[in-house]
Structure formats: structure tokens, C-alpha cells
Write an enzyme that holds these catalytic residues in place. Structure first.
Site, PDB file in Angstrom:
ATOM      1  N   LEU A 105      24.642  33.514  93.837  1.00 24.49           N
ATOM      2  CA  LEU A 105      24.628  34.951  93.531  1.00 24.49           C
ATOM      3  C   LEU A 105      23.481  35.170  92.559  1.00 24.49           C
ATOM      4  O   LEU A 105      23.247  34.330  91.683  1.00 24.49           O
ATOM      5  CB  LEU A 105      25.921  35.349  92.826  1.00 24.49           C
ATOM      6  N   ASP A 106      22.805  36.295  92.685  1.00 23.62           N
ATOM      7  CA  ASP A 106      21.715  36.610  91.752  1.00 23.62           C
ATOM      8  C   ASP A 106      22.206  36.629  90.314  1.00 23.62           C
ATOM      9  O   ASP A 106      23.385  36.879  90.059  1.00 23.62           O
ATOM     10  CB  ASP A 106      21.154  38.006  92.042  1.00 23.62           C
ATOM     11  N   LEU A 107      21.243  36.456  89.405  1.00 23.63           N
ATOM     12  CA  LEU A 107      21.533  36.464  87.965  1.00 23.63           C
ATOM     13  C   LEU A 107      22.373  37.675  87.557  1.00 23.63           C
ATOM     14  O   LEU A 107      23.357  37.547  86.829  1.00 23.63           O
ATOM     15  CB  LEU A 107      20.197  36.446  87.195  1.00 23.63           C
ATOM     16  N   LYS A 191      19.911  44.192  97.612  1.00 22.86           N
ATOM     17  CA  LYS A 191      18.998  45.004  96.793  1.00 22.86           C
ATOM     18  C   LYS A 191      17.790  45.446  97.603  1.00 22.86           C
ATOM     19  O   LYS A 191      17.339  46.587  97.511  1.00 22.86           O
ATOM     20  CB  LYS A 191      18.536  44.205  95.577  1.00 22.86           C
TER      21      LYS A 191
END
Ligand code: URA
Length: 232
Positions: A105-107, A191
């Protein structure tokens, strides 16, 4: 999916550096045990998590670990990082350094992250043909346009990777909130998909991967072992 299996004689041959014929003699002359039961057959199948002993000596004894973590935003999905806390930093387990992440998962994203030391299980979960659904709650900066829904369903062309995304399901929950279901995980995929509509993602939270739901009782930053029924 059980861990990768191999024949016992193959394992013993590599372990002792002897040939199969010598292994056969060894199996007959000494008392080997696999998971507590006497092992006599060369072709008995074992895996990376079988406990193998020879007259008290442990040749292999590794526990399979399957964890779900509620990742907070700001923690990086990596095992080491110079600047941020990692998901491994949130785990309190003596074998935590043997774990790898099943689908990052992204930051700035939060939610369900799976960790395991069973690479066969993680590979099978992430196999392209298996189309394991990942479900995300998304909060957007602007109103979700109806065209978004069709564009997600049709797939979007990403020139940088030269690929078209697989059909994704976008359900509007309110003007600026959606549930998005993906069967893949391209770099910053959600995103970038909303980016086409100039709609910034303010928050992204993963609620499930396949049949595994983030436990609602699991506070942000906490983890638990998967139940047997969740390890499929
Ligand atoms: N899509 C994103 O943009 N980020 C994630 O972490 C997962 C899906």
C-alpha cells in the site's frame, strides 16, 4: 495453498550432502520423524513448514506465519526504510524479519496489509490469472463525475507502462466518497485513475484482499494472525 512440497529423500540428500541411495539406507537405520510421525519412505512429501527431526536433532522446524496488519498512513510498505517507520516495525514477533509483504500500500494509504513467510501462499494470492479483488474506500477532493464509473469499468491506458488497466468497479457512496474494486495493483493506480479526472485522492483505505477483510476490531497500527479459514 500449502507450501511448496518436495520428496523427503531430496531434502535429506541436500541436507547431508549424500546421494539418494545413501539416504535410503539412512532412513532405514536411523529414526527420522516428520511432524512427530516416524518417516520411512523416500517419497514422502514434505514442505518448508514440516518439522523434521532425526533422533532428537532438529533438521527443520519453521512455523508458517500469516498476519493481517491495519497499516496507518505514513508507515511504509517495505521491510527496511531509512526515513519512515515500516510495517515490520509494527510487528512484535521473533521471526518478523522472515516476513514479506503481500501487496503493498502506498505510504499515505491505510488499511489491510498481509504479511507472511510462506512465499507459495503469497504468490498464489497475487497470481495475475487469479484476479483476487482488492477493495478500497476512497475519499476525493472533488465531486465524482459519472463518467468516472465507465472509465474505470472500461480500463484506462497508462502510456508509461504501455498497458490498459483491467476493468475496475467504482461505486459512489457520496459525492466525494467511493468504493473501488481492483483485480491488480499498478503503481499508484487509484490516484492516477482519478487523476485523469483531475480529482485528487485525499484518503485511500484498503478494506479487503480476496476473502480476507480487515478486522474491524483491529485498531490502526495493530495486527493479528489470520484464522485458518482466512488462509486459502
Ligand atoms: N492505488 C493507489 O493509488 N494506492 C494504493 O496504495 C493502492 C491502490
Amino acid at each position: 495453498v500449502p507450501a511448496r512440497r518436495q520428496r523427503l529423500d531430496r531434502f535429506l540428500s541436500a541436507f547431508y550432502g549424500i546421494n539418494r541411495k545413501q539416504v535410503k539406507a539412512l532412513l532405514a537405520s536411523r529414526q527420522f520423524e516428520v511432524n512427530g510421525a516416524r518417516a520411512l519412505d523416500c517419497d514422502q512429501l514434505i514442505d518448508a513448514f514440516s518439522c523434521i527431526r532425526c533422533e532428537g536433532e532438529v533438521l527443520q522446524d519453521k512455523q508458517a506465519i500469516y498476519l493481517m496488519l491495519h497499516k496507518p498512513a505514513g508507515v511504509v510498505s517495505a521491510t527496511v526504510d531509512e526515513h519512515h517507520r515500516t510495517v515490520i516495525d509494527l510487528i512484535d514477533h521473533p521471526d518478523k524479519h522472515s516476513l514479506h509483504i503481500v501487496g503493498r500500500l502506498d505510504l499515505n494509504s491505510s488499511g489491510l496489509v498481509l504479511l507472511t513467510n510462506d512465499s507459495r501462499w503469497s504468490r498464489s494470492l497475487m497470481e495475475p490469472g487469479r484476479d483476487v479483488a482488492k477493495v478500497y474506500q476512497v475519499t476525493l477532493g472533488r465531486v465524482i463525475e459519472p463518467e468516472c464509473i465507465e472509465a474505470f469499468a472500461a480500463g484506462m491506458y497508462f502510456p508509461y507502462e504501455d498497458l490498459t488497466t483491467r476493468p475496475a468497479v467504482l461505486e459512489r457512496v457520496s459525492d466525494t466518497e467511493a468504493i473501488v474494486t481492483l483485480v491488480e495493483g499498478r503503481y499508484h493506480q487509484i490516484k492516477r485513475m482519478f487523476g485523469r479526472f483531475r480529482n485528487p485522492v485525499l484518503a485511500l483505505h484498503r478494506v479487503s484482499v480476496g476473502g480476507i477483510m480487515l478486522d474491524p476490531g483491529l485498531a490502526s497500527g495493530h495486527y493479528r494472525h489470520l484464522y485458518p479459514a482466512e488462509i486459502i
